[in-house]
Design an enzyme around this catalytic site. Sequence first.
Site, mmCIF file in Angstrom:
data_model
loop_
_atom_site.group_PDB
_atom_site.id
_atom_site.type_symbol
_atom_site.label_atom_id
_atom_site.label_comp_id
_atom_site.label_asym_id
_atom_site.label_seq_id
_atom_site.Cartn_x
_atom_site.Cartn_y
_atom_site.Cartn_z
ATOM 1 C CB CYS A 1 -0.989 -0.009 1.160
ATOM 2 S SG CYS A 1 -0.249 0.145 2.806
ATOM 3 C CG ASN B 1 4.477 -1.497 5.144
ATOM 4 O OD1 ASN B 1 5.601 -1.764 5.568
ATOM 5 N ND2 ASN B 1 3.543 -2.417 5.082
ATOM 6 C CB CYS C 1 -3.613 1.955 7.085
ATOM 7 S SG CYS C 1 -3.382 3.539 7.922
ATOM 8 N NE ARG C 2 -4.512 1.535 1.970
ATOM 9 C CZ ARG C 2 -4.338 2.210 0.846
ATOM 10 N NH1 ARG C 2 -5.236 2.105 -0.120
ATOM 11 N NH2 ARG C 2 -3.270 2.959 0.663
ATOM 12 C CB SER C 3 0.260 -3.350 2.847
ATOM 13 O OG SER C 3 1.156 -2.428 3.406
ATOM 14 C CG ASP D 1 -6.502 4.741 2.379
ATOM 15 O OD1 ASP D 1 -6.191 4.450 3.554
ATOM 16 O OD2 ASP D 1 -5.767 5.409 1.628
HETATM 17 P P1 4NP Z 1 -1.718 2.958 4.058
HETATM 18 O O1 4NP Z 1 -2.414 4.292 4.577
HETATM 19 O O2 4NP Z 1 -1.198 3.265 2.662
HETATM 20 O O3 4NP Z 1 -2.839 1.979 4.066
HETATM 21 O O4 4NP Z 1 -0.625 2.618 5.024
HETATM 22 C C1 4NP Z 1 -1.861 5.558 4.442
HETATM 23 C C2 4NP Z 1 -0.799 5.905 5.258
HETATM 24 C C3 4NP Z 1 -0.268 7.170 5.173
HETATM 25 C C4 4NP Z 1 -0.798 8.075 4.262
HETATM 26 C C5 4NP Z 1 -1.859 7.715 3.440
HETATM 27 C C6 4NP Z 1 -2.380 6.443 3.532
HETATM 28 N N1 4NP Z 1 -0.272 9.373 4.194
HETATM 29 O O5 4NP Z 1 -0.831 10.205 3.442
HETATM 30 O O6 4NP Z 1 0.744 9.663 4.870
#
Ligand code: 4NP
Length: 152
Positions: free
Chosen positions: A8, A11, A13-15, A122
Site C-alpha cells: 500500500c 505500509n 494501515c492496509r498492507s 482506505d
Molecule cells: P496505508 O495508509 O497506505 O494503508 O498505510 C496511508 C498511510 C499514510 C498516508 C496515506 C495512507 N499518508 O498520506 O501519509
Amino acid sequence: MLRIMFVCLGNICRSPMAEFVFRDMVKKAGLEDQFEIASAATSAWELGNPPHYGTQAELKKHNISCSGKRAVRLKQSDYDKYDLILGMDRENIRDMMRLFSGDSEKKVRLLKDYSTGGEVDDPWYSGDFTTTYNDISQACKNLLENLKQKIK
Ligand code: 4NP
C-alpha cells in the site's frame, strides 16, 4: 514455498493489516512452512513507523498481533523475490508498474481481485478500520483457498 507481498502507500494501515491477517490464516491452516509473507510501502512517508493505531486495534479485536512490524519500502528487487505482489488500490498498481518497469511475469494484482474486485477501503481517509478489515479478510480467505490448490 510461496512468497506473497502486500503493498500500500504507507505500509502502516492496509498492507500490514493484510500481512498479519494472512499470516494468521496460514498459521491456522498449518501451512506456515509453505509461505513467506511480507508487506511494504510504495512511498517513503512512514518508513520505520509501526502500524497505525487503528490497524493495531482492529487486529487486536481478532486476537492478531502485529508487534515488531515497522514500515518498509517496496524495492525493485522484490519483483524477483515474490511470487505474488498484491496492491490495495489502483494507485499502488500504477506505482509498482513504474518501480518494476511493468509486470512481465503477471505477479502484480489488486488484492480484491480475489473477492469482489475493486479497491480495499482506505482507513487513512475513512477512519473505518473495520470495513477495511472485512475487505481484507474476505479477499485473504479466497486467496488462501486459491493458493492451497497450488501447493498440493
Ligand atoms: P496505508 O495508509 O497506505 O494503508 O498505510 C496511508 C498511510 C499514510 C498516508 C496515506 C495512507 N499518508 O498520506 O501519509
